[in-house]
Design a protein around this motif. Structure first.
Motif, short mmCIF file in Angstrom:
data_model
loop_
_atom_site.label_atom_id
_atom_site.label_comp_id
_atom_site.label_asym_id
_atom_site.label_seq_id
_atom_site.Cartn_x
_atom_site.Cartn_y
_atom_site.Cartn_z
N LYS A 162 3.72 -7.35 -8.85
CA LYS A 162 3.90 -7.97 -10.67
C LYS A 162 3.07 -6.89 -11.30
N ALA A 163 1.85 -7.05 -11.35
CA ALA A 163 0.94 -6.50 -12.47
C ALA A 163 0.85 -4.71 -12.32
N THR A 164 1.46 -4.66 -11.29
CA THR A 164 0.80 -3.15 -10.98
C THR A 164 2.17 -2.14 -11.41
N GLN A 165 3.03 -3.07 -11.34
CA GLN A 165 4.60 -2.29 -11.44
C GLN A 165 4.84 -2.46 -12.88
N ALA A 166 4.49 -3.75 -13.24
CA ALA A 166 4.67 -3.45 -14.98
C ALA A 166 3.40 -2.49 -15.39
N LYS A 186 11.38 14.67 3.38
CA LYS A 186 11.90 13.92 3.41
C LYS A 186 11.08 12.26 2.88
N ASP A 187 9.94 12.41 2.90
CA ASP A 187 9.19 11.11 1.92
C ASP A 187 9.04 11.37 0.84
N PRO A 188 9.16 10.82 -0.75
CA PRO A 188 8.56 10.56 -1.99
C PRO A 188 7.80 10.84 -1.66
N LEU A 189 7.37 11.52 -2.51
CA LEU A 189 5.44 11.15 -2.78
C LEU A 189 4.64 10.09 -2.86
N PRO A 190 3.91 10.21 -2.57
CA PRO A 190 3.68 8.86 -2.44
C PRO A 190 2.32 8.46 -3.73
N PHE A 191 1.97 7.71 -3.76
CA PHE A 191 1.05 7.29 -5.60
C PHE A 191 -0.12 6.44 -5.29
N ALA A 192 0.64 5.27 -4.68
CA ALA A 192 -0.36 4.05 -4.56
C ALA A 192 0.65 3.16 -3.80
N GLY A 193 -0.49 2.44 -3.20
CA GLY A 193 0.11 1.06 -2.33
C GLY A 193 -0.27 -0.25 -1.71
N LEU A 194 -0.31 -0.86 -1.95
CA LEU A 194 -0.60 -2.36 -1.06
C LEU A 194 -0.17 -2.75 0.05
N ALA A 195 -1.72 -2.86 0.65
CA ALA A 195 -1.14 -3.88 1.67
C ALA A 195 -1.53 -5.02 2.59
N SER A 196 -1.16 -6.08 3.37
CA SER A 196 -1.99 -6.88 3.19
C SER A 196 -2.50 -6.71 5.12
N LEU A 209 -6.68 -3.45 -10.87
CA LEU A 209 -6.18 -2.32 -10.69
C LEU A 209 -5.08 -2.46 -11.19
N ALA A 210 -3.83 -2.78 -12.18
CA ALA A 210 -3.02 -2.91 -12.68
C ALA A 210 -3.66 -2.02 -14.18
N GLU A 211 -4.48 -2.17 -14.82
CA GLU A 211 -5.82 -1.02 -15.57
C GLU A 211 -5.47 0.05 -14.52
N LEU A 212 -5.72 0.52 -13.67
CA LEU A 212 -6.01 1.51 -13.17
C LEU A 212 -4.45 2.04 -13.32
#
Length: 151
Positions: free
Chosen positions: A28-32, A65-75, A129-132
């Motif tokens: 939620k924070a990173t999307q915002a 075929k994949d969009p250009l990745p920028f960031a991700g989060l994973a468990s 991380l959101a600020e980043l």
């Protein structure tokens, strides 16, 4: 450990309770915080933010075929991972992040080239991380990506 989820909601639903809350808050924070143009989805077995083909038709050079990745989060098995390609490609942004982390977060930074790892879910610095994420626009990322490709 890669998820087989096809949507962000499915990904979050798969998570154990101790990870689900922090992952949802981080999402939620990173999307915002992300500048306009980035899209959220699931790719590479994790939640990701990318530049869609409608903005960057060439896509990701490894698989156009994949969009250009920028960031991700994973468990992952033993940690929560936050991936940010900007800190891998931009030394100034990396320097800012390392200094900001040291000033705001107790303990040692556990980081690879673009991966920041958090073994304790309660110690994920969501605001940092959101600020980043807010520090690089789609156009900035595309320009940096193309510059790195030409090297």
């Amino acid at each position: 450990m890669q998820s087989k989820a096809n949507t962000v909601e499915e990904y979050l639903d798969e998570l154990p309770a101790d990870r689900k809350e922090v992952m949802a808050a981080l999402l939620k924070a990173t999307q915002a915080a992300l500048p306009p143009g980035f899209e959220t989805g699931v790719g590479y077995g994790m939640i990701g933010f990318s530049v869609p083909h409608s903005i960057y038709p060439a896509g990701y050079h490894c698989n156009p075929k994949d969009p250009l990745p920028f960031a991700g989060l994973a468990s992952q098995k033993n940690h929560i991972a936050f991936y940010h390609m900007g800190i891998y490609a931009d030394p100034e942004l990396l320097d800012w992040f390392q200094k900001a982390y040291a000033e705001r977060v107790p303990g040692k930074l556990d980081m690879g080239k673009s991966c920041i790892r958090f073994k304790n879910p309660s110690k994920v610095p969501i605001d940092l991380l959101a600020e980043l994420c807010s520090k690089m626009s789609v156009d900035d990322w595309i320009g940096l990506y193309e510059k790195q490709l030409k090297k």
